[in-house]
Scaffold this active site. Sequence first.
Site, PDB file in Angstrom:
ATOM      1  N   ASP A 229     -56.792  -2.193  49.989  1.00 41.37           N
ATOM      2  CA  ASP A 229     -55.349  -2.318  50.116  1.00 41.37           C
ATOM      3  C   ASP A 229     -54.990  -1.780  51.503  1.00 41.37           C
ATOM      4  OD1 ASP A 229     -52.704  -2.820  49.819  1.00 41.37           O
ATOM      5  OD2 ASP A 229     -52.471  -1.820  47.882  1.00 41.37           O
TER       6      ASP A 229
HETATM    7  C1  BGC Z   1     -49.658  -3.799  48.951  1.00 44.82           C
HETATM    8  C2  BGC Z   1     -50.559  -4.997  48.713  1.00 44.82           C
HETATM    9  C3  BGC Z   1     -50.338  -6.019  49.787  1.00 44.82           C
HETATM   10  C4  BGC Z   1     -50.614  -5.366  51.138  1.00 44.82           C
HETATM   11  C5  BGC Z   1     -50.444  -6.301  52.317  1.00 44.82           C
HETATM   12  C6  BGC Z   1     -49.771  -3.254  50.360  1.00 44.82           C
HETATM   13  O1  BGC Z   1     -48.746  -2.358  50.623  1.00 44.82           O
HETATM   14  O2  BGC Z   1     -49.964  -2.784  48.028  1.00 44.82           O
HETATM   15  O3  BGC Z   1     -50.281  -5.557  47.458  1.00 44.82           O
HETATM   16  O4  BGC Z   1     -51.153  -7.123  49.572  1.00 44.82           O
HETATM   17  O5  BGC Z   1     -49.715  -4.282  51.323  1.00 44.82           O
HETATM   18  O6  BGC Z   1     -49.108  -6.573  52.545  1.00 44.82           O
END
Ligand code: BGC
Length: 803
Positions: A229
Site C-alpha cells: 500500500d
Molecule cells: C490506499 C490504497 C490506494 C493507494 C493508492 C492508499 O492510501 O489505501 O487503497 O490504492 O493509496 O492511491
Amino acid sequence: MNINRLVETMTREEKVALVSGYDQWHTVEIPRLGIPSIMVSDGPHGLRKQGAEGDHLGIGISTPSTCFPPAATSANSWDPGLLYAMGQAIGEEALQEGVSVVLGPGVNIKRSPLCGRNFEYFSEDPWLAGELAKGWIEGVQSIGVGACIKHFAANSQERWRMLNDSLVDERALREIYLAAFEHAVREAQPWTLMPAYNKLNGAYCCENQELLESILRTEWGFEGATISDWGAVNDPTLSIKAGLDLEMPASYGVSAQQLEEDLVSGRLTEHALNKAVRRVLELVAKGQAQKREFRYDADAHHGLARKIAAESAVLLKNTDGVLPLSKEQKVCIVGQFAEHPRYQGTGSSQINPSRLDTILGLLEKEKAPYTYAKGYELEHDEINEELIADACTLAAEADVAVIFAGLTARFESEGYDRAHLGLPPSHNELISRVAQVNRNVVVVLSAGAPVTLPWLDQVKGVLHTYLGGQAGASATLDLLYGKVNPSGKLAESYPLRLEDCLSSEYFSYSRDQTEYRESIFVGYRYYDAARKEVLFPFGYGLSYTQFSYGELELSATEQLDSDSLTVRCKVTNTGDVAGAEIVQLYVGRDSSRIYRAPRELKGFKKVYLEPGETQTVEFVLTPRSFAYYNMEIRDWHVEPGEYQISVGASSRDLPLVASIKINAVQQDVEVPDYRSLAPVYYHLDRGDIKISQEDFQTVYGRPFPKSHDALPRFHGNSTLEDLQVTLLGRLVLRFAKRYLWKMTGATDEDDPLWIMTWTSTREMPLRSMVAMSGGTIPPHMVQGLLAWANGERLRALKLWVFG
Ligand code: BGC
C-alpha cells in the site's frame, strides 16, 4: 522478455531500483535492458488515472472515467455476474488509458459499521465478499488488465491505519478476515495483491512472512506480485525478505540505498532480492504484452453503471405499497441530494465521473411536473428552520413527498472513521417534520454504511440507494417509478444502536494495538449468537412482488466429512410483477465443542422470475462449507455431527430448514474446547456482554506482541502528532497545516478532503514522509527532524545543512 536472463544481467543498482516505484504510479524503466515501465492506478469502482505526480488520497484531478457504484453498493446486488461486467468495463477503460493494473477490489471485512472506508468494501461476510471479488477480478483480467486485491489483511479501521497492530486470533483470521482473500486468490488468481498499512499480530503486513509467504503463496498458491500500500513499507529489507515484491510509490532512493547496504552487510541476500525482481519483471512483462489501442464505449459504461445501481438499491420499507409511484401523482422532491447527489466516498477511490446524473436534471429533461425544496444545507449539518418550513409548505400540497437524505460527504472517507451511526440532525429533523404534513413520505437514502433511522415509523417508504455512482439518479428514478423492481439485499447488518455491535468497545481505541476481542463474532454472526434484535438483518431487502419458498431437498441426510452436498429448493414469484429474488443458504449447528455462529452464509443465487413463475435453485456445498479453522492442526476441519441447512430470503427469514448428519473420515482430530477457559464466547446471549482481555488472551493463544509505546525515543514510526511535545514538532505541524490548507483548497475545517488530509498527515509515520510527499521532503530533512527531537542538535544541523 527472458526473465531469467534479465535477472542474471541486471546490476545490483538496477535490481534495488526496480523493486520500488518510479513515481506515484509507474514502475521503473531500464532502457539498457529493454525493461519498460507499466502504470498502475486506483480503483476500485472506476479508474482514477492521474499524472506522474498524483497522490494517494484522491486530492488531485484525474482523467474522467465511469464512476460505478462503490463496493458497499454493488455488494447489495449479490450478483458476481454484474461485478464481472463492472470489472470488464473498468478493464477496458484502463486499457484505453494505458494502465496495466487497477488497484482493487477491496475485500476487507466490515468489522465495525464505523470504519470510514466501509463504502469501499463489500460485506461483513467473507463468502459474499469473496464471490463478488472473484467476479470483479475475473472481469478486469478478461480484458488483459491486472487486478490488485487489497488491503491484506485485517485493515478494519482508518484511524492510525499506518501504525496500528490488529491482534486477531487465528480462527477469526482464517474464518473471517482472510477467507474472502483466500477465495478470490484461489479462484481468480489476481495479478497482484496489496499488503495493508497496518501490522497484523506484531508484524507490519508488508513484513509479515507468515501472511505473504506461508499463507498467500504456499497455502493458497498465489502466483502474482505483491505491491505495498502507498507508503506502507517500514523496512524495505524486512519486506523483501517477507515476500513483498514492489514498494509503491517511489521511495526516492531511500529504500534502494538501504537495500544496497543490506546486501553488502549480508542482512539481505541476493537470492531474496532476485525473487522480488523476478516477480516485478513478470508483472511488467504481462502488463506490457497486453497493451493495445482501445476505445471504450462511454455511453455503454454509463448504462452499465445505471443497471448496477438499480440492481443494488435496497427497498427497506414499503407500507401500503407507497412505491412504486405513478406519473399521475403530484410529487414534491425534498433534499439537496436531488441536486447534488452523494454517489461515492472520499479518498483514493474517488473517481472524476465522465458525467453525473441528478434527480432534478432528469426530471427537467423529462419535463415531469414536480415541486422542489432544498430541505437542508450541504455545507454543515445543523437544522435550518427556514428550509424545513419551505419543504413542509410544498410537501403539504403534494400527493407524495420524496425526501433525498443520508450521510453527507464528511461522514465517509478514507483516513478517518465515523464517530456514530446517526444521520445529520438536519436530515433527521427534516424527515420527521415533513412526515407531519404529508402521510405519503418516501425517503431515498444515500449512505455507504449502516445508519440509524429514528423516523422510520413515521414514513411509508425507504429506498436505500447506498452510493449510486454517476448514474445513481437514473437508477433511482427507474426504481421509484417501477421501471425496475428493487432486488438488492443488504450485504451488512443494521444494528439498532452502535453499542449493539460487539466490536464497538474494542474498535479504534488505541494507536498501537487493537484487540479483535469479538473473534469470529462479526456482523450477523454476533447478532444471531446474542439473539439481538436488529434494525435490518443481513440479507434483507423487499421487492414490489412477493416470493414463496418450498420443496427443500438435500442429496443426502447423512454423509462423510469429505463429501459434497447438493441442496435444491423451489422459489415462486407469487406477486403480479416480474422481479428478482436473492436466495440465501446458511449452514449452522445447534451444539458444538467450539464456539460458533448459529449460522453462516454458504451459498446464494439471484433468480429472475416472471409473475407466477417457479424455478428450482441448486447449491453445491463442499466440505469447506461445514468447516471451522482448527488451530491445533492448523487446518480446516469438519466437526462430525448434525448440521442445519436453512434457505430463505434473509439471515432472519429462513422458512426452509433440513438437517444433515456428517460422519468423520478424519478421525482423532481434537476439537478445541474453550467452554471452561473462555465461556463468554459460548454465551453471547446472556445480556450485555463484555469480553475481557483474559478471555481474548485464551483464544488468542500466545502472548500479545509488544506495543510501540514502549520505545523511549522518537523514531521512524513516530508521527507528527507524537512530535507535538517538542517545539520544533509544533512548528512543523503548524507549517504543514498551512501548506495542506492551500493544497486542498479547503475553505472550512468540515471539508472531508481537509479532514482526511489533515488526519492522515498528523497520523503518518515520519518514515513515510519522503514517499508520500512525492519526494518534495528529502530524507535528510526527516532524519534531521528526528535527530533534533531526540536532542541530537548537532547531528540535526549537520543533516539539514549538508544533507
Ligand atoms: C490506499 C490504497 C490506494 C493507494 C493508492 C492508499 O492510501 O489505501 O487503497 O490504492 O493509496 O492511491
